[in-house]
Design a protein around this motif. Structure first.
Motif, mmCIF file in Angstrom:
data_model
loop_
_atom_site.group_PDB
_atom_site.id
_atom_site.type_symbol
_atom_site.label_atom_id
_atom_site.label_comp_id
_atom_site.label_asym_id
_atom_site.label_seq_id
_atom_site.Cartn_x
_atom_site.Cartn_y
_atom_site.Cartn_z
ATOM 1 N N ARG A 24 0.807 -1.204 0.000
ATOM 2 C CA ARG A 24 0.000 0.000 0.000
ATOM 3 C C ARG A 24 0.853 1.272 0.000
ATOM 4 O O ARG A 24 0.621 2.163 -0.794
ATOM 5 N N SER A 25 1.784 1.341 0.883
ATOM 6 C CA SER A 25 2.626 2.523 0.900
ATOM 7 C C SER A 25 4.076 2.133 1.100
ATOM 8 O O SER A 25 4.857 2.855 1.673
ATOM 9 N N ARG A 41 -7.434 1.823 -7.660
ATOM 10 C CA ARG A 41 -6.089 1.965 -7.114
ATOM 11 C C ARG A 41 -5.045 1.700 -8.190
ATOM 12 O O ARG A 41 -5.309 1.002 -9.174
ATOM 13 N N THR A 45 1.871 1.202 -6.014
ATOM 14 C CA THR A 45 1.629 2.627 -5.854
ATOM 15 C C THR A 45 2.851 3.458 -6.224
ATOM 16 O O THR A 45 2.736 4.501 -6.865
ATOM 17 N N THR A 46 3.995 2.964 -5.840
ATOM 18 C CA THR A 46 5.234 3.694 -6.123
ATOM 19 C C THR A 46 6.187 2.785 -6.884
ATOM 20 O O THR A 46 6.461 1.663 -6.457
ATOM 21 N N GLY A 106 -0.301 7.995 -7.322
ATOM 22 C CA GLY A 106 0.882 7.162 -7.428
ATOM 23 C C GLY A 106 2.110 8.014 -7.648
ATOM 24 O O GLY A 106 2.028 9.232 -7.837
#
Ligand SMILES: [Cu+2]
Length: 111
Positions: A24-25, A41, A45-46, A106
Motif C-alpha cells: 500500500r505505501s 487503485r 503505488t510507487t 501514485g
C-alpha cells in the motif's frame, strides 16, 4: 425409537487475512508496469525506473480512469486499455487519476 443421524455439513470457516504485505505505501517497486487494479487503485503505488524508460499503465478495473502526471496532460484510459509515458529526466513524479483523485495517486521515481 429410531436413531436419527444428523449430518452436519462441514462448515468451512474462511478467515480473511489482511493483504499480503505492505504494497500500500511500501518501498518503490522496480517495474515499468502499473495496473489500475480493482478497485480504484494503482498497483504498485510507487515504482522506480531509469531515465528514458517508458511506464505503461493498464486499466484492469471496471471503470474508466486517467493518468495525469503533475505538470503534464491528462490521459483517459478506458477499461482494458493502457497508456504509456516515457520519463526522460530523473526526478520524482507524482500522478493521479483525475476522476478519482482522492483514492488514486501514485509516484514514479526516475533515477
Ligand atoms: Cu480513477
Amino acid at each position: 425409537m429410531s436413531f436419527t443421524r444428523l449430518l452436519l455439513p462441514a462448515v468451512a470457516v474462511l478467515t480473511v487475512t489482511a493483504g499480503c504485505g505492505g504494497t500500500r505505501s511500501g518501498a518503490p517497486v522496480a517495474t515499468t508496469n502499473v495496473s489500475m487494479a480493482k478497485s480504484y487503485r494503482f498497483a504498485p503505488t510507487t515504482i522506480e525506473i531509469k531515465a528514458g524508460q517508458t511506464v505503461t499503465w493498464t486499466n484492469n478495473d471496471n471503470f474508466t480512469h486517467t493518468v495525469k502526471v503533475d505538470g503534464q496532460g491528462d490521459h483517459k484510459v478506458d477499461r482494458g486499455h493502457s497508456v504509456s509515458i516515457t520519463f526522460g529526466q530523473a526526478g520524482t513524479y507524482h500522478y493521479t487519476c483525475t476522476l478519482h483523485s482522492h483514492d488514486m495517486r501514485g509516484t514514479v521515481i526516475v533515477t
